[in-house]
Design an enzyme around this catalytic site. Sequence first.
Site, PDB file in Angstrom:
ATOM      1  N   LYS A 110      30.225 -86.588  41.606  1.00 24.95           N
ATOM      2  CA  LYS A 110      30.199 -86.288  43.049  1.00 24.95           C
ATOM      3  C   LYS A 110      28.842 -85.709  43.411  1.00 24.95           C
ATOM      4  O   LYS A 110      28.087 -85.224  42.553  1.00 24.95           O
ATOM      5  CB  LYS A 110      31.311 -85.321  43.427  1.00 24.95           C
ATOM      6  CG  LYS A 110      31.266 -83.957  42.722  1.00 24.95           C
ATOM      7  CD  LYS A 110      30.338 -82.938  43.352  1.00 24.95           C
ATOM      8  CE  LYS A 110      30.352 -81.607  42.624  1.00 24.95           C
ATOM      9  NZ  LYS A 110      29.279 -80.683  43.099  1.00 24.95           N
ATOM     10  N   ASP A 123      36.265 -77.716  41.378  1.00 25.96           N
ATOM     11  CA  ASP A 123      36.004 -79.100  41.795  1.00 25.96           C
ATOM     12  C   ASP A 123      37.091 -80.077  41.360  1.00 25.96           C
ATOM     13  O   ASP A 123      37.110 -81.220  41.818  1.00 25.96           O
ATOM     14  CB  ASP A 123      34.668 -79.595  41.227  1.00 25.96           C
ATOM     15  CG  ASP A 123      33.467 -79.008  41.941  1.00 25.96           C
ATOM     16  OD1 ASP A 123      33.628 -78.547  43.090  1.00 25.96           O
ATOM     17  OD2 ASP A 123      32.365 -79.019  41.352  1.00 25.96           O
TER      18      ASP A 123
END
Length: 277
Positions: free
Chosen positions: A9, A142
């Site tokens: 990401k 995350d």
Amino acid sequence: MLRVTARAKINWTLDILGIRPDGYHLLDMLLHSVELCDTLWLEKGEGLSLRVDSGEAGEPSPEGEVTADEKNLALKAARALQGATGCREGASMRLFKRIPVGAGMGGGSADAAGTLLGLCELWGLSLPWEEMEAIALSLGADVPFMLRGGLARVQGIGESLRPLPAPQPLWLVVTQPCQGLSTREIYAAFDRAPGESHLRPHTQAAQEALLCGDLRGLARAMGNALEPVSAAFRPEISQTTRALEELGALRAIMTGSGSAVYGLFEGKKTARLAYEA
């Protein structure tokens, strides 16, 4: 054998709004999955085992990088899933690493999320999504986002997640110009830094620009509150953001707590030329 793709990401934004009494930072982030990924291969086996490979030939991961011991988030995720469900199935896991270590691209979190999703399929488990996200959050801030992927506004300590419609593919050039950084050390340094030195992104403006395809508006709004702190440890970060913008990036910033930096480009040709340079 089951194959699972674990995507990295980037942070379009990372803002820090405060600190909870337990020491966790309250975040406001715009996260987006990218094409770069690790690959997990899973098959049933006795107990839990993990092998980590890297490089084009799939050679064992070099010492000092990602190890296959109990500190690995993929193994932690497997054990957490067993603990939450009482499942006593085993699995042989092979992890092929492409996401760089200590880059702020969520490599370990992606591997943990991929492990949770893959083992649920391999072991025939059906968990409510809320329970999956609770297990994910116990592994890292995350990891809940990595379960869903795509584009999302993420707040709190990672538990508040609002998926957003992903735009058309965008062109990024990503580089890790220096050694990785410790997330714990960077947040601690941020807490010690004077408040007036903090960089504040405009997350809502970045979200609106991204959703309507306004890349120049996105470039103006994106930012990372941790970047000045990380750049103090690794001056190459600032040098690289400047270099990418000189090569045509609309904006270049650090992702996560670093040390990877990416540039946003208007098209493939400009991005390709910058990548080659």
